[in-house]
Motif scaffolding. Structure first.
Motif, PDB file in Angstrom:
ATOM      1  N   ARG A  93      12.015  -6.186   4.172  1.00  0.00           N
ATOM      2  CA  ARG A  93      10.587  -5.976   4.475  1.00  0.00           C
ATOM      3  C   ARG A  93       9.818  -7.196   3.985  1.00  0.00           C
ATOM      4  O   ARG A  93       9.923  -7.568   2.818  1.00  0.00           O
ATOM      5  N   HIS A  94       9.067  -7.770   4.891  1.00  0.00           N
ATOM      6  CA  HIS A  94       8.290  -8.972   4.549  1.00  0.00           C
ATOM      7  C   HIS A  94       6.818  -8.692   4.815  1.00  0.00           C
ATOM      8  O   HIS A  94       6.396  -8.558   5.965  1.00  0.00           O
ATOM      9  N   ILE A  95       6.080  -8.598   3.712  1.00  0.00           N
ATOM     10  CA  ILE A  95       4.697  -8.126   3.748  1.00  0.00           C
ATOM     11  C   ILE A  95       3.739  -9.313   3.771  1.00  0.00           C
ATOM     12  O   ILE A  95       3.978 -10.320   3.094  1.00  0.00           O
ATOM     13  N   VAL A  96       2.674  -9.176   4.538  1.00  0.00           N
ATOM     14  CA  VAL A  96       1.600 -10.183   4.534  1.00  0.00           C
ATOM     15  C   VAL A  96       0.300  -9.493   4.129  1.00  0.00           C
ATOM     16  O   VAL A  96      -0.055  -8.458   4.688  1.00  0.00           O
ATOM     17  N   CYS A  97      -0.382 -10.058   3.142  1.00  0.00           N
ATOM     18  CA  CYS A  97      -1.731  -9.621   2.777  1.00  0.00           C
ATOM     19  C   CYS A  97      -2.724 -10.684   3.234  1.00  0.00           C
ATOM     20  O   CYS A  97      -2.693 -11.821   2.744  1.00  0.00           O
ATOM     21  N   LEU A  98      -3.582 -10.300   4.173  1.00  0.00           N
ATOM     22  CA  LEU A  98      -4.702 -11.169   4.550  1.00  0.00           C
ATOM     23  C   LEU A  98      -5.840 -10.831   3.598  1.00  0.00           C
ATOM     24  O   LEU A  98      -6.230  -9.663   3.478  1.00  0.00           O
ATOM     25  N   THR A  99      -6.360 -11.823   2.900  1.00  0.00           N
ATOM     26  CA  THR A  99      -7.451 -11.549   1.958  1.00  0.00           C
ATOM     27  C   THR A  99      -8.626 -12.473   2.268  1.00  0.00           C
ATOM     28  O   THR A  99      -8.448 -13.650   2.591  1.00  0.00           O
ATOM     29  N   PHE A 100      -9.823 -11.890   2.171  1.00  0.00           N
ATOM     30  CA  PHE A 100     -11.043 -12.622   2.496  1.00  0.00           C
ATOM     31  C   PHE A 100     -11.991 -12.579   1.301  1.00  0.00           C
ATOM     32  O   PHE A 100     -12.361 -11.484   0.840  1.00  0.00           O
ATOM     33  N   ASP A 101     -12.356 -13.721   0.792  1.00  0.00           N
ATOM     34  CA  ASP A 101     -13.331 -13.800  -0.300  1.00  0.00           C
ATOM     35  C   ASP A 101     -14.711 -13.963   0.349  1.00  0.00           C
ATOM     36  O   ASP A 101     -15.056 -15.032   0.856  1.00  0.00           O
ATOM     37  N   PHE A 102     -15.466 -12.857   0.334  1.00  0.00           N
ATOM     38  CA  PHE A 102     -16.725 -12.803   1.093  1.00  0.00           C
ATOM     39  C   PHE A 102     -17.869 -13.282   0.193  1.00  0.00           C
ATOM     40  O   PHE A 102     -18.727 -12.515  -0.214  1.00  0.00           O
ATOM     41  N   ASP A 103     -17.860 -14.579  -0.078  1.00  0.00           N
ATOM     42  CA  ASP A 103     -18.769 -15.145  -1.076  1.00  0.00           C
ATOM     43  C   ASP A 103     -20.214 -15.276  -0.570  1.00  0.00           C
ATOM     44  O   ASP A 103     -21.140 -15.281  -1.371  1.00  0.00           O
ATOM     45  N   THR A 104     -20.403 -15.449   0.716  1.00  0.00           N
ATOM     46  CA  THR A 104     -21.693 -15.881   1.284  1.00  0.00           C
ATOM     47  C   THR A 104     -22.317 -16.984   0.404  1.00  0.00           C
ATOM     48  O   THR A 104     -21.649 -17.962   0.087  1.00  0.00           O
ATOM     49  N   GLN A 105     -23.554 -16.816  -0.039  1.00  0.00           N
ATOM     50  CA  GLN A 105     -24.219 -17.927  -0.757  1.00  0.00           C
ATOM     51  C   GLN A 105     -23.843 -17.998  -2.248  1.00  0.00           C
ATOM     52  O   GLN A 105     -24.264 -18.927  -2.946  1.00  0.00           O
ATOM     53  N   MET A 146       4.870  -7.311   8.060  1.00  0.00           N
ATOM     54  CA  MET A 146       4.210  -6.023   7.859  1.00  0.00           C
ATOM     55  C   MET A 146       2.894  -6.294   7.155  1.00  0.00           C
ATOM     56  O   MET A 146       2.885  -6.736   6.008  1.00  0.00           O
ATOM     57  N   PHE A 147       1.807  -6.043   7.822  1.00  0.00           N
ATOM     58  CA  PHE A 147       0.490  -6.312   7.241  1.00  0.00           C
ATOM     59  C   PHE A 147       0.039  -5.104   6.430  1.00  0.00           C
ATOM     60  O   PHE A 147       0.150  -3.968   6.897  1.00  0.00           O
ATOM     61  N   MET A 148      -0.477  -5.359   5.247  1.00  0.00           N
ATOM     62  CA  MET A 148      -1.068  -4.258   4.477  1.00  0.00           C
ATOM     63  C   MET A 148      -2.115  -4.794   3.506  1.00  0.00           C
ATOM     64  O   MET A 148      -2.229  -6.005   3.312  1.00  0.00           O
ATOM     65  N   THR A 149      -2.892  -3.858   2.954  1.00  0.00           N
ATOM     66  CA  THR A 149      -3.877  -4.270   1.950  1.00  0.00           C
ATOM     67  C   THR A 149      -3.147  -4.599   0.651  1.00  0.00           C
ATOM     68  O   THR A 149      -1.991  -4.201   0.446  1.00  0.00           O
ATOM     69  N   MET A 150      -3.832  -5.303  -0.226  1.00  0.00           N
ATOM     70  CA  MET A 150      -3.211  -5.633  -1.512  1.00  0.00           C
ATOM     71  C   MET A 150      -2.882  -4.374  -2.305  1.00  0.00           C
ATOM     72  O   MET A 150      -1.838  -4.292  -2.938  1.00  0.00           O
ATOM     73  N   GLU A 151      -3.791  -3.405  -2.264  1.00  0.00           N
ATOM     74  CA  GLU A 151      -3.543  -2.173  -3.003  1.00  0.00           C
ATOM     75  C   GLU A 151      -2.244  -1.520  -2.521  1.00  0.00           C
ATOM     76  O   GLU A 151      -1.433  -1.051  -3.323  1.00  0.00           O
ATOM     77  N   GLU A 152      -2.030  -1.510  -1.209  1.00  0.00           N
ATOM     78  CA  GLU A 152      -0.800  -0.926  -0.658  1.00  0.00           C
ATOM     79  C   GLU A 152       0.420  -1.750  -1.056  1.00  0.00           C
ATOM     80  O   GLU A 152       1.477  -1.199  -1.395  1.00  0.00           O
ATOM     81  N   ALA A 153       0.277  -3.067  -1.026  1.00  0.00           N
ATOM     82  CA  ALA A 153       1.408  -3.923  -1.397  1.00  0.00           C
ATOM     83  C   ALA A 153       1.747  -3.764  -2.884  1.00  0.00           C
ATOM     84  O   ALA A 153       2.924  -3.788  -3.269  1.00  0.00           O
ATOM     85  N   VAL A 154       0.715  -3.585  -3.703  1.00  0.00           N
ATOM     86  CA  VAL A 154       0.951  -3.367  -5.138  1.00  0.00           C
ATOM     87  C   VAL A 154       1.703  -2.056  -5.351  1.00  0.00           C
ATOM     88  O   VAL A 154       2.642  -1.983  -6.154  1.00  0.00           O
ATOM     89  N   ALA A 155       1.318  -1.027  -4.604  1.00  0.00           N
ATOM     90  CA  ALA A 155       2.004   0.270  -4.734  1.00  0.00           C
ATOM     91  C   ALA A 155       3.477   0.115  -4.366  1.00  0.00           C
ATOM     92  O   ALA A 155       4.360   0.645  -5.051  1.00  0.00           O
TER      93      ALA A 155
END
Ligand SMILES: [Zn+2]
Length: 276
Positions: free
Chosen positions: A3-15, A260-269
């Motif tokens: 199983r090879h997991i990918v977490c896409l993460t976005f740092d929504f910093d705006t200003q 396999m795409f998942m959230t970080m929380e899911e990947a941590v679990a």
């Protein structure tokens, strides 16, 4: 079964990142504002591909742009902690750091109904107090360290470091590290930043960067049976048209390769079950 997991993460910093660096004239602020455009594009793209991601959102963004942050939640993504004011913790006193941590977590609770499970430091530099504070405030994972690539690991506290002496590992904690790398962050590849003392050239070919990011997945797939690859992006950076096209091609290539795409929380679990 690998199983090879990918977490896409976005740092929504705006200003927030610009304000934290004192860049408060209209143009840098507008550069952060473009993150609102980028976030809409990213949400549409993720929805089209049926993907859920993790958004590290500063309290500043939640309070300044509540509608945009509500959209992230409505699309089913995880919201994680990225400070309130985007000031690097290494530059704060312990009490200032904790006050900022609590204030941002209250914003996340109001937005999502839950406190954050995950934390990512602004600028990826933890203070000597950060690990203790994350444990005290009930966090499950951090995503600010670079001591691994495909395997999460337990964050240590009290490593002993002294010039002229060997490094001594501290004690492992219950906090799980989801490691990151500047090479897998869109910011240094793409952003042109000029200050009085330095120039970050950025502005690289999006296709070249995404090809490297795909190769990182292929290497993981060839070398470990189970692993997590974390990509870090910023809506105001990846949200530019030609970068979005290259990013969509990366998503398609990853899907075709069996990611396999998942959230970080899911990947941590899953990591907790497999590894710890
Ligand atoms: Zn950030």
């Amino acid at each position: 079964m690998p199983r090879h997991i990918v977490c896409l993460t976005f740092d929504f910093d705006t200003q927030s990142g610009f304000i934290a660096r004192g860049m408060t004239t209209p143009t840098p602020l507008s550069r952060g504002e473009f993150g609102l455009v980028g976030a809409r594009r990213i949400l549409t793209l993720l929805k089209a591909h049926g993907l859920r991601a993790t958004w590290f959102i500063p309290g500043f963004t939640i309070e300044s742009h509540p509608g945009a942050c509500a959209d992230v939640v409505e699309h089913g993504h995880e919201v994680a902690h990225h400070s309130w004011a985007h000031v690097p913790p290494a530059q704060q006193s312990r009490s200032d750091e904790e006050a900022d941590l609590i204030r941002a977590n209250d914003c996340i609770e109001r937005l999502t109904g839950r406190k954050a499970r995950g934390y990512r430091s602004p600028s990826w530099d933890l203070s000597a107090s950060t690990i203790e504070l994350l444990l005290a405030h009930g966090f499950l994972y951090d995503s600010s360290l670079m001591g691994g690539d495909y395997w999460p690991y337990r964050v240590r506290r009290d490593d002993r470091v002294e010039l002229g002496k060997p490094f001594l590992f501290g004690e492992e904690t219950s906090l799980i590290e989801m490691p990151i790398s500047w090479s897998l962050d869109d910011y240094p590849h793409f952003e042109f930043v000029r200050t009085a003392t330095s120039v970050l050239p950025g502005l690289q070919s999006a296709q070249t960067v995404m090809a490297s990011w795909m190769d990182e997945f292929r290497y993981m797939q060839a070398n470990v049976d189970w692993g997590v690859l974390t990509y870090t992006m910023h809506p105001y950076v990846i949200g530019r048209g030609y970068r979005m096209l290259a990013f969509e091609r990366l998503i398609k290539d990853l899907q075709a390769a069996g990611a396999m795409f998942m959230t970080m929380e899911e990947a941590v679990a899953e990591a907790r079950e497999k590894m710890f």
